[in-house]
Motif scaffolding. Sequence first.
Motif, PDB file in Angstrom:
ATOM      1  N   UNK A 184      10.733   3.760   0.738  1.00  0.00           N
ATOM      2  CA  UNK A 184       9.434   3.792   1.626  1.00  0.00           C
ATOM      3  C   UNK A 184       8.521   2.954   1.632  1.00  0.00           C
ATOM      4  N   UNK A 185       7.847   1.915   2.762  1.00  0.00           N
ATOM      5  CA  UNK A 185       6.977   1.181   2.240  1.00  0.00           C
ATOM      6  C   UNK A 185       5.742   1.796   2.643  1.00  0.00           C
ATOM      7  N   UNK A 186       4.488   1.610   1.553  1.00  0.00           N
ATOM      8  CA  UNK A 186       3.366   2.400   2.086  1.00  0.00           C
ATOM      9  C   UNK A 186       2.259   0.852   2.589  1.00  0.00           C
ATOM     10  N   UNK A 187       1.606   1.061   3.640  1.00  0.00           N
ATOM     11  CA  UNK A 187       0.612  -0.168   3.740  1.00  0.00           C
ATOM     12  C   UNK A 187      -1.194   0.994   3.387  1.00  0.00           C
ATOM     13  N   UNK A 188      -1.318   0.290   2.881  1.00  0.00           N
ATOM     14  CA  UNK A 188      -2.518   1.145   2.192  1.00  0.00           C
ATOM     15  C   UNK A 188      -4.168   0.087   2.372  1.00  0.00           C
ATOM     16  N   UNK A 189      -4.898   0.659   2.133  1.00  0.00           N
ATOM     17  CA  UNK A 189      -6.113   0.737   2.385  1.00  0.00           C
ATOM     18  C   UNK A 189      -7.437   0.679   2.874  1.00  0.00           C
ATOM     19  N   UNK A 190      -8.532   0.529   2.278  1.00  0.00           N
ATOM     20  CA  UNK A 190      -9.821   1.354   2.999  1.00  0.00           C
ATOM     21  C   UNK A 190      -9.527   1.336   4.253  1.00  0.00           C
ATOM     22  N   UNK A 191     -11.073   2.199   4.849  1.00  0.00           N
ATOM     23  CA  UNK A 191     -11.036   2.458   6.469  1.00  0.00           C
ATOM     24  C   UNK A 191     -11.384   0.868   6.968  1.00  0.00           C
TER      25      UNK A 191
ATOM     26  N   UNK B 225      -3.056   9.658  -2.860  1.00  0.00           N
ATOM     27  CA  UNK B 225      -2.078  10.742  -4.683  1.00  0.00           C
ATOM     28  C   UNK B 225      -0.762  10.815  -3.325  1.00  0.00           C
ATOM     29  N   UNK B 226      -0.704  10.606  -1.978  1.00  0.00           N
ATOM     30  CA  UNK B 226       0.559  10.831  -1.174  1.00  0.00           C
ATOM     31  C   UNK B 226       1.161   9.294  -1.026  1.00  0.00           C
ATOM     32  N   UNK B 227       0.726   8.647  -1.077  1.00  0.00           N
ATOM     33  CA  UNK B 227       1.325   7.316  -0.863  1.00  0.00           C
ATOM     34  C   UNK B 227       1.986   7.064  -2.464  1.00  0.00           C
ATOM     35  N   UNK B 228       1.112   7.354  -3.590  1.00  0.00           N
ATOM     36  CA  UNK B 228       1.691   7.062  -5.092  1.00  0.00           C
ATOM     37  C   UNK B 228       2.596   8.077  -5.260  1.00  0.00           C
ATOM     38  N   UNK B 229       3.289   9.313  -4.478  1.00  0.00           N
ATOM     39  CA  UNK B 229       4.531  10.364  -4.852  1.00  0.00           C
ATOM     40  C   UNK B 229       5.174   9.815  -4.553  1.00  0.00           C
ATOM     41  N   UNK B 230       5.487   9.382  -2.909  1.00  0.00           N
ATOM     42  CA  UNK B 230       6.776   9.155  -2.182  1.00  0.00           C
ATOM     43  C   UNK B 230       7.114   7.759  -1.520  1.00  0.00           C
ATOM     44  N   UNK B 231       6.174   7.013  -2.095  1.00  0.00           N
ATOM     45  CA  UNK B 231       6.203   5.224  -1.182  1.00  0.00           C
ATOM     46  C   UNK B 231       7.531   4.834  -2.461  1.00  0.00           C
TER      47      UNK B 231
END
Lengths: 304, 421, 265
Positions: free
Chosen positions: C32-39, C221-227
């Motif tokens: 599961x790859x997460x792409x994160x970043x501020x708005x 928090x979601x990203x850190x758990x699942x990715x």
Amino acid sequence: MDYFLQQLVNGLTLGAIYGLIAIGYTMVYGILGMINFAHGEVYMIGAFLSMICLLVLGAVGITWIPFALAITLVIAMAFAAAYGWTIERIAYRPLRGSFRLAPLISAIGVSIFLQNYVQLAQGARPKPIPPVISGRVTLLDTGGLTVAMSYTQMLIIAITILLLVGFTWLITSTPLGRAQRATEQDQTMAALVGIDVNRTISITFVMGAALAAVAGLMVTLYYGVIDFFLGFLAGVKAFTAAVLGGIGSLPGAVLGGLLIGLIEAFWSGYFSIEYKDVAVFSILVLVLIFRPTGLLGRPEIEKV
Amino acid sequence: MAETSGRFASAIKEALLAGLLAAVLALPIIGLKTVDRGGRLIIDPQWTAVAWCIGIVILGRLLVALWRSRAGADVVKGPGRIALAFQAQGKWLGPLLIGFAAILPFMPFADRQIIDVGIVVLTYVMLAWGLNIVVGLAGLLDLGFVAFYAVGAYTVALFALHLDLGFWVALPLAGVFAALFGVLLGFPVLRLRGDYFAIVTLGFGEIIRIVLINWVEVTGGPQGLGNIPRPTLFGMPFARTAPPGVTPAHEFLGLEFNPVHRVIFFYYIILVLALLTAAIAIRLRRLPIGRAWEALRENDIAAQALGINRTNAKLAAFAIGAAIAGFAGSFFGTRQGFISPESFTFIESAIILAIVVLGGMGSLLGIVIATVLIIGLPELFRDLQEFRMLGFGAAMVLIMIWRPRGILSHREPTVRLGAKP
Amino acid sequence: MTALLTVEHLTMRFGGLTAVDDVSFTALASDITGVIGPNGAGKTTCFNCITGFYKPTVGQVTLAGRNGIVQLEQLPGAKIARQGVARTFQNIRLFDGMTVLENLLVAQHHALMRASGFTVLGLIGWPGYTRAERAAIDKARYWLQQAGLEAEADREAGTLPYGAQRRVEIARAMCTDPVLLCLDEPAAGLNPRESADLNQLLYTIRDQHTCGILLIEHDMSVVMTVCDHIVVLDYGRKIADGTPAEVKADPAVIRAYLGEDEEAA
């Protein structure tokens, strides 16, 4: 060359009328994102109001033409504005937030209603009006052919320019214009910063209808005959003008109107008068396919 | 008590204001009627008509205001009582209507006029069912539908004129040609957004009509085309006398010759055509293409993300709708025996659209009811005709406000996981 | 193991604005790859390029799917879905007026279209189509069970509560049999319980269906758990790429999320 110039004069006159109607389409589209299909009928009602007013003035003995025209202009604008306001209030306002095509369907209903309303009230036969202003100025005389501009044509172009200057000022430099532009951008935000959105939209319809009534007066003077079906074709052409100029843009509407007027005049003059409407409809189709933002419109990105 | 009287007072105030507005609007247009007296216009005041208008508006506004304050809500959400009632009876109402339509010509009250009205109603029902695929299912507002009706009618006329083809050969060709036109016109414009698409189809409809008027060599111009052959019963004409070697239909059927037989024959042709249309429309909705149409109508971006080719799916809807209009047009041509551009104006498109909208987009039964109301009744009661279009316009607005999904707004799912509730 | 999705030098400009600027990363089928970043970091734009809603100005998007190596940026939008890329939307896009089950059948459009002989056979009631439709309903039922929505199958999708709508959208995407599932802020607006259910659904998809997941979130928090793997964007550029632990410790990421020093003070 003379023939060319004569068609140019005729086209500009016609274009001024289309431009005035197109402003109403473009303002409403800008603010509500809907095609006010009934706008052509408001123009038709404007023409009938003008005719009736001129007749009444004639009957009560007001014969000084500039005065009679001024009164007719004001009265036609005022009553047509009442029609514009009522249409928005009854047929469009309750539909905000309904499904996408609901306002357009409702507008078609209004259009059918108004056509038949005028037909029932005033009869189906065309109404002839004797020329109010006679006389013309010869612009060019080269022996054989002359290029002339009638006083009516001059009046039409002069009033159009005057109204355009006035409206541009109204929209760029008054609080009303600011409220309008803000509502155009984002209705919710506009309401949050204290703009009365309903009132702003109502005023937009009132202004559009008043301008359409001016166009109605002009067509009454120019052609000298009107009927209840006048609004449909003129409406579609004026909408084409608004799209061609870039819907949402005021200068675009006028530019589009002039172009459509010129195209129609030259097409009739040089090709075939029978297919002049096909020429205009084809432009509508081509512009929408290849350049839906028109000449002066802003591009629209599909939001995902 | 105080609250009620307050509500009543405010309702009266609103009604009077509406009356004032009506006075302003009606005074010049209705009150100052212009009449042509030997080329000069004079004013012929109509004060009673104005008074009637004001009265009706005041009363109407008062009733609406009182009803609203009682109901407490502006718009009724979900299917209304009428719709639910019809839905509950839907199981037998549909077959019952079909049965009634099937025996109508033999009912004691069915004279020639009634059957003629039946033919007109069925033609509009078929057209509206066809347009319903385009507007109701695929969500494409087509304002030029009548153009395909015209293509169908002219196809029959032209094939008869130049190739001497009879109605039964021309009928499928009419559908094919209309569908081809649909594809040709639809392809470049189907990616336009909804309201632009609507206006472009209006433009196409008008272009076709203007061409029909002006291309005199082919279309006969404003005079139109005549001598369109009547349909035969397996080669046997419905006529008093037949060419040598051909049996007239009435002899074959063992009947005395009677011109009404041909009318009845027409009636059954259009009934069969209409029922076929209904059967196809019902099947299509349950097929993947039908679901794709509804998906595009509901949310075209999501549909694209699921791999549905927007243009192809819309094109299919447009072409099928056009083909149905073409079939109906060929029937219209052969029934009239004569066609001219006058029959294919924008107002025809608007009438068909009004039927679809009023009946409830997507509801076949609703469309039948709407057609009977706005085509059948005015045909029977000629006095209403003058006011018919006025009523159309008003009804389209009111339906959009009161029940945007039409009189019968219930949508039946195409499949279910559980049992039907 | 070769990458399922390879994004190279992806750049997207709108007029003068560069929304995505030279972004490269890979995603594995087992992750599961997460792409994160501020708005406004360019996450959704990046997604729209991968799923074919925008055509990137520069760059390549390569999918190693069922049909071998495919350059996604060269395909029109509707074809990308057929290569096995499915997506959901930040603002949920269901077919509101249709039932949940119908939503899931629309997702199987192509298989059903073929089975209906491109409508012709379906119109005459060919039995093969009936069979195919039954199979499609079974697949839809399976995903509704996975999403805990079987009881809602015959309800109009638009009438479901928000969290359920999110799961319908994922179930619908899975009905296209994707190799890559792209989720745009799937946890937005969910309560903690719904969020936990969502995580379970994602694990099922990753572990039992050989389907890689790419997800956008700004809720850390979601990203850190699942990715399993995270890519961080800021102002359209990639500023970090690694495991959750690595990314969490990256100073550039901390700066992007907590602001520059003067703001932090």
